[in-house]
Design a protein around this motif. Sequence first.
Motif, short mmCIF file in Angstrom:
data_model
loop_
_atom_site.label_atom_id
_atom_site.label_comp_id
_atom_site.label_asym_id
_atom_site.label_seq_id
_atom_site.Cartn_x
_atom_site.Cartn_y
_atom_site.Cartn_z
N LYS A 145 0.82 -1.20 0.00
CA LYS A 145 0.00 0.00 0.00
C LYS A 145 0.86 1.26 0.00
O LYS A 145 0.58 2.24 -0.70
CB LYS A 145 -0.94 0.00 1.20
CG LYS A 145 -2.03 -1.06 1.14
CD LYS A 145 -2.92 -1.02 2.37
CE LYS A 145 -4.01 -2.08 2.29
NZ LYS A 145 -4.89 -2.06 3.50
N LEU A 146 1.93 1.24 0.79
CA LEU A 146 2.83 2.38 0.82
C LEU A 146 3.51 2.59 -0.53
O LEU A 146 3.71 3.74 -0.97
CB LEU A 146 3.88 2.19 1.92
CG LEU A 146 3.39 2.32 3.36
CD1 LEU A 146 4.51 2.00 4.33
CD2 LEU A 146 2.88 3.74 3.63
N LYS A 147 3.85 1.51 -1.19
CA LYS A 147 4.49 1.60 -2.50
C LYS A 147 3.57 2.27 -3.52
O LYS A 147 3.99 3.16 -4.27
CB LYS A 147 4.87 0.20 -2.98
CG LYS A 147 5.60 0.16 -4.31
CD LYS A 147 5.97 -1.26 -4.67
CE LYS A 147 6.68 -1.30 -6.02
NZ LYS A 147 7.05 -2.70 -6.39
N HIS A 148 2.31 1.88 -3.55
CA HIS A 148 1.34 2.50 -4.47
C HIS A 148 1.09 3.96 -4.11
O HIS A 148 0.93 4.81 -4.98
CB HIS A 148 0.03 1.71 -4.45
CG HIS A 148 0.13 0.34 -5.04
ND1 HIS A 148 0.64 0.10 -6.30
CD2 HIS A 148 -0.20 -0.89 -4.55
CE1 HIS A 148 0.62 -1.19 -6.57
NE2 HIS A 148 0.12 -1.83 -5.51
N LEU A 149 1.06 4.25 -2.81
CA LEU A 149 0.84 5.62 -2.37
C LEU A 149 2.00 6.52 -2.79
O LEU A 149 1.79 7.66 -3.22
CB LEU A 149 0.68 5.63 -0.85
CG LEU A 149 0.32 6.99 -0.22
CD1 LEU A 149 -1.02 7.48 -0.73
CD2 LEU A 149 0.30 6.87 1.31
N VAL A 150 3.21 6.00 -2.69
CA VAL A 150 4.39 6.78 -3.10
C VAL A 150 4.34 7.08 -4.59
O VAL A 150 4.67 8.18 -5.03
CB VAL A 150 5.68 6.01 -2.73
CG1 VAL A 150 6.88 6.63 -3.43
CG2 VAL A 150 5.88 6.01 -1.22
N LYS A 151 3.93 6.10 -5.41
CA LYS A 151 3.83 6.32 -6.85
C LYS A 151 2.83 7.43 -7.17
O LYS A 151 3.08 8.28 -8.03
CB LYS A 151 3.43 5.03 -7.55
CG LYS A 151 4.52 3.98 -7.62
CD LYS A 151 4.04 2.75 -8.38
CE LYS A 151 5.14 1.71 -8.50
NZ LYS A 151 4.68 0.51 -9.25
N ARG A 152 1.70 7.42 -6.48
CA ARG A 152 0.69 8.45 -6.73
C ARG A 152 1.19 9.83 -6.32
O ARG A 152 1.02 10.81 -7.03
CB ARG A 152 -0.60 8.11 -5.97
CG ARG A 152 -1.79 8.98 -6.38
CD ARG A 152 -3.01 8.62 -5.60
NE ARG A 152 -2.91 9.10 -4.21
CZ ARG A 152 -3.84 8.85 -3.29
NH1 ARG A 152 -4.89 8.11 -3.59
NH2 ARG A 152 -3.70 9.32 -2.07
N HIS A 153 1.83 9.88 -5.16
CA HIS A 153 2.38 11.16 -4.70
C HIS A 153 3.46 11.67 -5.63
O HIS A 153 3.58 12.88 -5.86
CB HIS A 153 2.94 10.99 -3.28
CG HIS A 153 1.88 10.92 -2.23
ND1 HIS A 153 2.15 10.75 -0.90
CD2 HIS A 153 0.52 11.00 -2.32
CE1 HIS A 153 1.03 10.71 -0.20
NE2 HIS A 153 0.03 10.87 -1.05
#
Length: 212
Positions: A145-153
């Motif tokens: 989840k953190l990995k996907h959140l970082v990509k979006r940010h």
Amino acid sequence: MASASAPEKATQAASERLEKAYAAFQERVKRTVYLDNISPQVNIPVIRTALGQFGNVVNVEFILNYTIPFDIPQCALVEMENEKEAAAVISEMKNFPFMILGMPRPARALPAKPEMFADRPSPPNRKIQLRWVKPSDPEFEVGKKLKHLVKRHRAETNAMIEFQLAEEEKLAKQQSEQLKTNYKKYEMIENIMHDGTAARLARYYGVNLGDD
């Protein structure tokens, strides 16, 4: 009491060197200022000139942001000659809007922290523990989840930076044109004062051009 063996002496000497190196690094941190919110157009000579009024600038190092595809130094570590000069920079820029290159973005100054330095030595006797997280581990889903959140940010940040760079380029052109206009205005005034036009106008309108 038995004396220490050669390997023990070598280990002790190496430990002492690490402790001295880390102590010296901590002193460097204390006299270093973290400069933030600076324009991408700012370079090292500009920072040296801007902060030189507070003391001797020993070194300037930009902090590269590897998370974005733009070469825009907006943060820097500025090492002053001593801790007192670093404190003066931080105090002045905290209490008053401090512009660099005339850009309408007050730069910020904070005390530097050890983790900001790319060449920071490891603390003596520090043990680093690493482990692989298996798919069955509860932390595995958290990591995904953190990995996907970082990509979006990252995508949002890149879009914002592109807009910011375009606005700053536009502003830089406006400032350049304003400087040229002001120069022409003062040049015209100086020419009028020297070619006698000002004196003739003063006599005609009864104006005294003297300093008093």
